[in-house]
Design an enzyme around this catalytic site. Structure first.
Site, PDB file in Angstrom:
ATOM      1  NE  ARG A 232      -2.915   0.522   3.320  1.00  0.00           N
ATOM      2  CZ  ARG A 232      -2.181   0.742   4.421  1.00  0.00           C
ATOM      3  NH1 ARG A 232      -1.435   1.829   4.508  1.00  0.00           N
ATOM      4  NH2 ARG A 232      -2.190  -0.111   5.416  1.00  0.00           N
TER       5      ARG A 232
ATOM      6  CE1 TYR B 208     -16.577  11.778 -15.635  1.00  0.00           C
ATOM      7  CE2 TYR B 208     -15.364  12.063 -13.594  1.00  0.00           C
ATOM      8  CZ  TYR B 208     -16.105  11.269 -14.447  1.00  0.00           C
ATOM      9  OH  TYR B 208     -16.372   9.982 -14.103  1.00  0.00           O
TER      10      TYR B 208
ATOM     11  CG  ASP C  27      -9.155  16.052 -15.231  1.00  0.00           C
ATOM     12  OD1 ASP C  27      -8.509  15.433 -16.088  1.00  0.00           O
ATOM     13  OD2 ASP C  27     -10.144  15.562 -14.648  1.00  0.00           O
TER      14      ASP C  27
ATOM     15  CE  LYS D 141     -12.317   7.925 -19.129  1.00  0.00           C
ATOM     16  NZ  LYS D 141     -12.314   8.510 -17.860  1.00  0.00           N
TER      17      LYS D 141
HETATM   18  C1  LIG Z   1     -11.939  14.533 -17.376  1.00  0.00           C
HETATM   19  C2  LIG Z   1     -12.102  13.354 -16.447  1.00  0.00           C
HETATM   20  N1  LIG Z   1     -11.533  13.393 -15.233  1.00  0.00           N
HETATM   21  C3  LIG Z   1     -11.669  12.363 -14.364  1.00  0.00           C
HETATM   22  C4  LIG Z   1     -12.400  11.242 -14.677  1.00  0.00           C
HETATM   23  C5  LIG Z   1     -12.554  10.132 -13.670  1.00  0.00           C
HETATM   24  O1  LIG Z   1     -11.727   9.079 -13.974  1.00  0.00           O
HETATM   25  P1  LIG Z   1     -12.010   7.522 -13.621  1.00  0.00           P
HETATM   26  O2  LIG Z   1     -13.216   7.132 -14.386  1.00  0.00           O
HETATM   27  O3  LIG Z   1     -10.767   6.860 -14.042  1.00  0.00           O
HETATM   28  O4  LIG Z   1     -12.242   7.474 -12.152  1.00  0.00           O
HETATM   29  C6  LIG Z   1     -12.991  11.158 -15.941  1.00  0.00           C
HETATM   30  C7  LIG Z   1     -13.770   9.955 -16.311  1.00  0.00           C
HETATM   31  O5  LIG Z   1     -14.461   9.931 -17.297  1.00  0.00           O
HETATM   32  C8  LIG Z   1     -12.843  12.246 -16.845  1.00  0.00           C
HETATM   33  O6  LIG Z   1     -13.412  12.222 -18.063  1.00  0.00           O
END
Ligand SMILES: Cc1ncc(COP(=O)(O)O)c(C=O)c1O
Length: 390
Positions: free
Chosen positions: A45, A97, A169, A194
């Site tokens: 961890r 998001y 992000d 992604k």
């Molecule tokens: C721009 C963005 N940030 C964060 C996330 C969250 O990521 P995760 O689905 O890997 O938890 C997403 C998921 O679609 C996203 O599109």
């Protein structure tokens, strides 16, 4: 050295065996020579060799000092929010998001952390939203799904003057397309699910910080709370990263061709793609991004939710699914999928039409993808049930 060479150079050869692929250290614990005397690892961890290799690679990739790998993108966002205290405020982009919005509003609000949502493409709006309690500016650029572009360098300067953290992000641009830390941001987060993973086979997140100390604080919260990435998933991300630049270059090329085609299509109303000169953020994107990315959104002249929902079910190469950034093309209807957790009124204010369709362009042949979209658009436009009354 060019970015791709630097990246491949940063993937270590295993010192013990010479293995050219980073080994999967599938172990929970490590044998100690004496209490507290070990080879740098005591419990997975806290630290694991496969995860640590990934963390070093992503830190280099984003030109930061520390990388931390999480079990999801949301866990990465959550760890950044733990830097805040009750009474602190966040100023965030309005076209955010849905999962980040839910985390802010349904989890952190009850701990006394409040969020103001503004159009961060407008620096005056952003400036006016800051108060002495603001501790964090939260940016997505390009945003999801309308691909709005905010000026990272200008906002980083503002954040510095006000003594506020700037977190970007960077999921949509990917580190192949944009390096926010080099533009002055303090923290970068990714849904590594992604582009970084790139093959739609792993849920993961990463945080990279410009300063080592901030990374250590976030790593402390990760170890205290436990949302680590497994050794196998760390291996999958390293494997994905090896082709990151190639993939995103090809996806960006294809996305631009699709955006250009859609913008000439008689049934299409609006196309959202920062690579198009007609996009309001085009010049800024050309300045701060290396690639325009693989996501294209569009709406039909027939501004009807049912038509959009019909279209996303009939494409052949674009699979109907949440997510983006993989080698297989995906299509989504944000209002009823990724953005359903954002109230309809707020969604519309941020420019997300109920009929908007989002494409994640994969690595299929561009012509095949264009034919697929043309056939689907023709099918919904010619079906009397969905006919446009022009
Ligand atoms: C721009 C963005 N940030 C964060 C996330 C969250 O990521 P995760 O689905 O890997 O938890 C997403 C998921 O679609 C996203 O599109």
């Amino acid at each position: 050295m060019k970015a791709t060479t630097k990246l491949l150079q940063s993937i270590p050869v295993d010192e013990l065996t010479g293995a050219i692929a980073v080994p999967i250290y599938q172990t929970s614990t490590f044998v100690q020579e004496a209490p507290g005397v070990n080879k740098g690892f005591d419990y997975s961890r806290t630290n694991n060799p496969t995860r640590q290799a990934l963390e070093k690679i992503v830190a280099e990739l984003e030109e930061g000092k520390a990388g931390i790998a999480f079990s999801s993108g949301l866990a990465a966002i959550d760890a950044v929010l733990k830097l805040l205290e009750s009474g602190d405020e966040i100023v965030a982009c309005d076209d955010i998001y849905g999962g980040a919005f839910r985390l802010f509003e349904k989890v952190y609000k009850k701990f006394g952390i409040s969020v103001k949502y503004v159009d961060t493409t407008d620096l005056t709006q952003l400036f006016n939203a800051l108060t002495p309690n603001t501790k964090l500016i939260w940016l997505e650029t390009p945003t999801n799904p309308t691909l709005k572009i905010s000026d990272i360098r200008a906002i980083a300067n503002l954040a510095k003057q006000q003594n506020v953290y700037l977190c970007v992000d960077n999921t949509f641009a990917s580190p192949a397309g944009q390096l926010p830390l080099s533009l002055g941001a303090d923290i970068v987060v990714h849904s590594a699910t992604k582009y970084i993973g790139g093959h739609s086979d792993v849920i993961a997140g990463v945080v990279v910080t410009r300063e080592k100390e901030l990374g250590e604080q976030i790593k402390f919260y990760q170890n205290a709370c436990g949302a680590i990435l497994s050794p196998f998933d760390s291996f999958l991300l390293i494997r994905g990263i090896e082709t990151l630049h190639l993939r995103v270059q090809a996806q960006s090329r294809s996305a631009l061709a699709i955006a250009e085609h859609l913008s000439q299509h008689p049934e299409v109303d609006q196309v959202y793609y920062p690579g198009l000169p007609s996009h309001p953020g085009h010049e800024l994107a050309a300045r701060q991004q290396k690639l325009f990315g693989g996501v294209v959104s569009f709406s039909l002249k027939d501004d009807n939710v049912d038509t959009a929902r019909q279209l996303v079910t009939i494409t052949q190469h674009f699979h109907l699914a949440e997510s983006l950034g993989g080698v297989k093309s995906l299509v989504a209807h944000p209002a009823s999928m990724t953005h359903a957790s954002i109230p309809a009124e707020r969604r519309r204010q941020a420019g997300v039409k109920d009929s908007l369709i989002r494409l994640s362009v994969g690595l299929e042949d561009t012509e095949d993808l264009i034919k697929d979209l043309d056939a689907a658009i023709a099918a919904v436009a010619h079906d009397p049930q969905y006919h446009i009354n022009s």
